[in-house]
Design a protein around this motif. Sequence first.
Motif, PDB file in Angstrom:
ATOM      1  N   GLY A  70      35.797  49.793  54.777  1.00 48.87           N
ATOM      2  CA  GLY A  70      36.077  49.824  53.349  1.00 48.87           C
ATOM      3  C   GLY A  70      36.084  48.433  52.736  1.00 48.87           C
ATOM      4  O   GLY A  70      36.076  47.412  53.440  1.00 48.87           O
ATOM      5  N   ARG A  71      36.136  48.403  51.396  1.00 48.12           N
ATOM      6  CA  ARG A  71      36.122  47.142  50.655  1.00 48.12           C
ATOM      7  C   ARG A  71      37.242  47.147  49.615  1.00 48.12           C
ATOM      8  O   ARG A  71      36.991  47.282  48.420  1.00 48.12           O
ATOM      9  CB  ARG A  71      34.769  46.942  49.972  1.00 48.12           C
ATOM     10  N   PRO A  72      38.499  46.985  50.033  1.00 47.80           N
ATOM     11  CA  PRO A  72      39.591  46.968  49.062  1.00 47.80           C
ATOM     12  C   PRO A  72      39.495  45.742  48.165  1.00 47.80           C
ATOM     13  O   PRO A  72      39.464  44.606  48.647  1.00 47.80           O
ATOM     14  CB  PRO A  72      40.844  46.934  49.938  1.00 47.80           C
ATOM     15  N   LYS A  73      39.436  45.975  46.858  1.00 47.23           N
ATOM     16  CA  LYS A  73      39.243  44.877  45.913  1.00 47.23           C
ATOM     17  C   LYS A  73      40.240  44.888  44.760  1.00 47.23           C
ATOM     18  O   LYS A  73      40.422  43.870  44.099  1.00 47.23           O
ATOM     19  CB  LYS A  73      37.819  44.938  45.328  1.00 47.23           C
ATOM     20  N   LEU A  74      40.864  46.024  44.494  1.00 49.44           N
ATOM     21  CA  LEU A  74      41.647  46.167  43.273  1.00 49.44           C
ATOM     22  C   LEU A  74      42.971  46.842  43.580  1.00 49.44           C
ATOM     23  O   LEU A  74      43.017  47.854  44.294  1.00 49.44           O
ATOM     24  CB  LEU A  74      40.862  46.995  42.260  1.00 49.44           C
ATOM     25  N   LEU A  75      44.070  46.286  43.053  1.00 47.97           N
ATOM     26  CA  LEU A  75      45.398  46.871  43.186  1.00 47.97           C
ATOM     27  C   LEU A  75      45.944  47.185  41.804  1.00 47.97           C
ATOM     28  O   LEU A  75      46.007  46.316  40.936  1.00 47.97           O
ATOM     29  CB  LEU A  75      46.346  45.905  43.909  1.00 47.97           C
ATOM     30  N   LEU A  76      46.348  48.439  41.586  1.00 45.10           N
ATOM     31  CA  LEU A  76      47.013  48.846  40.353  1.00 45.10           C
ATOM     32  C   LEU A  76      48.513  48.900  40.611  1.00 45.10           C
ATOM     33  O   LEU A  76      48.954  49.416  41.643  1.00 45.10           O
ATOM     34  CB  LEU A  76      46.530  50.227  39.893  1.00 45.10           C
ATOM     35  N   LEU A  77      49.293  48.386  39.682  1.00 46.45           N
ATOM     36  CA  LEU A  77      50.745  48.470  39.803  1.00 46.45           C
ATOM     37  C   LEU A  77      51.386  48.460  38.420  1.00 46.45           C
ATOM     38  O   LEU A  77      50.735  48.182  37.409  1.00 46.45           O
ATOM     39  CB  LEU A  77      51.298  47.340  40.680  1.00 46.45           C
ATOM     40  N   SER A  78      52.675  48.795  38.373  1.00 48.64           N
ATOM     41  CA  SER A  78      53.406  48.792  37.103  1.00 48.64           C
ATOM     42  C   SER A  78      54.838  48.369  37.380  1.00 48.64           C
ATOM     43  O   SER A  78      55.573  49.088  38.052  1.00 48.64           O
ATOM     44  CB  SER A  78      53.367  50.171  36.427  1.00 48.64           C
ATOM     45  N   VAL A  79      55.228  47.203  36.888  1.00 48.86           N
ATOM     46  CA  VAL A  79      56.570  46.693  37.172  1.00 48.86           C
ATOM     47  C   VAL A  79      57.646  47.493  36.441  1.00 48.86           C
ATOM     48  O   VAL A  79      58.796  47.534  36.876  1.00 48.86           O
ATOM     49  CB  VAL A  79      56.674  45.195  36.820  1.00 48.86           C
ATOM     50  N   VAL A  80      57.290  48.109  35.311  1.00 49.86           N
ATOM     51  CA  VAL A  80      58.171  49.073  34.634  1.00 49.86           C
ATOM     52  C   VAL A  80      57.441  50.406  34.722  1.00 49.86           C
ATOM     53  O   VAL A  80      56.390  50.583  34.116  1.00 49.86           O
ATOM     54  CB  VAL A  80      58.435  48.676  33.176  1.00 49.86           C
ATOM     55  N   ASP A  81      58.000  51.343  35.465  1.00 47.36           N
ATOM     56  CA  ASP A  81      57.172  52.379  36.066  1.00 47.36           C
ATOM     57  C   ASP A  81      57.311  53.763  35.431  1.00 47.36           C
ATOM     58  O   ASP A  81      58.400  54.189  35.062  1.00 47.36           O
ATOM     59  CB  ASP A  81      57.518  52.478  37.551  1.00 47.36           C
ATOM     60  N   ASP A  82      56.187  54.416  35.326  1.00 42.38           N
ATOM     61  CA  ASP A  82      56.079  55.857  35.197  1.00 42.38           C
ATOM     62  C   ASP A  82      55.450  56.324  36.517  1.00 42.38           C
ATOM     63  O   ASP A  82      54.393  55.807  36.890  1.00 42.38           O
ATOM     64  CB  ASP A  82      55.176  56.221  34.018  1.00 42.38           C
ATOM     65  N   PRO A  83      56.093  57.230  37.262  1.00 44.16           N
ATOM     66  CA  PRO A  83      57.112  58.181  36.813  1.00 44.16           C
ATOM     67  C   PRO A  83      58.558  57.833  37.153  1.00 44.16           C
ATOM     68  O   PRO A  83      59.459  58.553  36.750  1.00 44.16           O
ATOM     69  CB  PRO A  83      56.723  59.437  37.577  1.00 44.16           C
TER      70      PRO A  83
ATOM     71  N   GLY B 249      42.774  38.820  48.742  1.00 45.37           N
ATOM     72  CA  GLY B 249      41.602  38.820  47.867  1.00 45.37           C
ATOM     73  C   GLY B 249      41.539  39.971  46.898  1.00 45.37           C
ATOM     74  O   GLY B 249      40.469  40.272  46.362  1.00 45.37           O
ATOM     75  N   LEU B 250      42.677  40.611  46.614  1.00 46.24           N
ATOM     76  CA  LEU B 250      42.694  41.723  45.672  1.00 46.24           C
ATOM     77  C   LEU B 250      42.945  41.206  44.261  1.00 46.24           C
ATOM     78  O   LEU B 250      43.762  40.300  44.050  1.00 46.24           O
ATOM     79  CB  LEU B 250      43.794  42.721  46.030  1.00 46.24           C
ATOM     80  N   HIS B 251      42.259  41.771  43.285  1.00 49.16           N
ATOM     81  CA  HIS B 251      42.600  41.526  41.893  1.00 49.16           C
ATOM     82  C   HIS B 251      43.629  42.575  41.485  1.00 49.16           C
ATOM     83  O   HIS B 251      43.591  43.729  41.927  1.00 49.16           O
ATOM     84  CB  HIS B 251      41.373  41.621  40.993  1.00 49.16           C
ATOM     85  N   ILE B 252      44.572  42.190  40.633  1.00 52.45           N
ATOM     86  CA  ILE B 252      45.679  43.057  40.247  1.00 52.45           C
ATOM     87  C   ILE B 252      45.515  43.482  38.798  1.00 52.45           C
ATOM     88  O   ILE B 252      45.246  42.656  37.924  1.00 52.45           O
ATOM     89  CB  ILE B 252      47.028  42.330  40.415  1.00 52.45           C
ATOM     90  N   ILE B 253      45.656  44.775  38.547  1.00 50.90           N
ATOM     91  CA  ILE B 253      45.787  45.293  37.185  1.00 50.90           C
ATOM     92  C   ILE B 253      47.232  45.720  37.008  1.00 50.90           C
ATOM     93  O   ILE B 253      47.706  46.634  37.689  1.00 50.90           O
ATOM     94  CB  ILE B 253      44.833  46.463  36.918  1.00 50.90           C
ATOM     95  N   SER B 254      47.937  45.035  36.124  1.00 57.29           N
ATOM     96  CA  SER B 254      49.353  45.298  35.887  1.00 57.29           C
ATOM     97  C   SER B 254      49.504  46.121  34.610  1.00 57.29           C
ATOM     98  O   SER B 254      49.236  45.643  33.515  1.00 57.29           O
ATOM     99  CB  SER B 254      50.115  43.971  35.759  1.00 57.29           C
ATOM    100  N   ASP B 255      49.942  47.369  34.774  1.00 60.45           N
ATOM    101  CA  ASP B 255      50.161  48.255  33.634  1.00 60.45           C
ATOM    102  C   ASP B 255      51.570  48.000  33.091  1.00 60.45           C
ATOM    103  O   ASP B 255      52.567  48.316  33.743  1.00 60.45           O
ATOM    104  CB  ASP B 255      50.009  49.707  34.073  1.00 60.45           C
ATOM    105  N   GLU B 256      51.649  47.408  31.908  1.00 62.59           N
ATOM    106  CA  GLU B 256      52.937  47.059  31.325  1.00 62.59           C
ATOM    107  C   GLU B 256      53.209  47.857  30.053  1.00 62.59           C
ATOM    108  O   GLU B 256      53.844  47.380  29.106  1.00 62.59           O
ATOM    109  CB  GLU B 256      52.991  45.541  31.096  1.00 62.59           C
TER     110      GLU B 256
END
Length: 484
Positions: free
Chosen positions: A222-235, A256-263
């Motif tokens: 596999g090629r893990p490249k992207l991490l999604l997270l949310s510091v203030v979370d749903d659910p 080497g992961l890029h992070i998308i932070s859902d805020e």
Amino acid sequence: MQGTEDTGPAGERAGGPDAARGPEGVAPGQDPAGGQDAARAPDDQARRAGNCADRAQNERAHGQDRTRAQGDQARRPGDPVARPHEDHGPVRYGPPAPDPGLPVLPELAAVLAAASARTRPEPPGGGPVLREAARGYWDRRGLHGTAGGIAAAPGAQPLLLALIGAHGGDVLMPRPCPAAWMPQARLLGRPAYHVPTPAECGGIPDPYALLETVRRVRAEGGRPKLLLLSVVDDPTATVAPPELVREACEAAVDEGLHIISDETWRDTVHRPRDTVLLSPAEMCPDDVTVIADLSGALVPAAWPVAVARFPDTPRAAVRHARTLDILTALGALVAGPVAHAAAHALGEPDSVRDRIRRAAALQTEVASAAHRAVLGSGALARPPQAGRHLYADLGPLRSRLADLGVTDSMELEEYLTDRLGAPAPGGHRFGDELGALRVRLGTGPLLGATPQQQTESLAAAKPLELPHVARALDGFAAVFAELR
């Protein structure tokens, strides 16, 4: 290891069944081992993936038929007859964000009405006024940048779809996570993996489980490249402690992961003066893209608009351009009147700031009361720290629920939705195992049934003493008291 869709038991994903289920007495998303052992289940996943979707489909159909058959038996005399449940496809019928339970801010309604004659949508990624307003919004939160590094879209889903499409490779996300995340990866055909969260909170992956998952994905091609997270979370309605955010982000960036932070929910923190909120973009500015759906705290969900803030790097500029290309191809353009209202809200005039403050204070009281009612039944739930919801684990009530014909989270969703008269999406919607009795409970419906009642709740110094709020909380508590 194969990527997983939002089908089948979530425990057979990257985190493993034991991590998703947890022992009795562990709150939702907790893993007594810190998630390290939980990430080792991907070896089993490759063997099971072939029949996972078929089994899940059978379980869904079986669960729906059983729930419909016992619905009349579980309903008390005099209760209103529930609307028949139809199909429960994970995308078309995915749960919306928790309802705020509040009327539209009059000032925003006036701004939208004043712009109603605008006939053209915004350009792809938003016009200069909207992008500058978003830049100022983040600048006031310590995330500095330029308007050229902003992209807007009509809602979080098309924006996230475009962002994932602009990045190559596989996607990682915590379990549980927002219901819309997995469908975006699936629609793009991207392999996606759930990673267990730490015991303290939801929204971010346990750093050791993240490292183990990345290692195994790569070992199997596999090629893990992207991490999604949310510091203030749903659910889970939790706020991740800064030290855990730092550990998770450092682990991701080192791999080497890029992070998308859902805020989306950062402005809904219940006690902002007592809560330290650290954005991943503050510690890893070159490796984090921040997104926010403005329906979290600024505008109604009926006015779809979300914004993304890109890092100020050459690589990010390329991804920004790709994101705009995808939004253009999708025709995902923000409506002109909505953009005007969103820019006004992002500017945070006094009325908007006052609404945010009052709404958070109101939810502090009501969500805490709902949390006490859930704990009083013997169920488990972390104390809600943000948002207008809480995430409960009814595992300790499994025997009583089984007597009512409820044996998994799909049946729990239908049972509580009927009994509460409000959406109560099961944990399977958020990536938790189907067999785990977890559910997200919205607190917006407790604020009143009419705009007048909701406005009274917002203005009250002691909202729990209002008759309509007290009645709603009594009804909520009664549903859980029956499960003791």
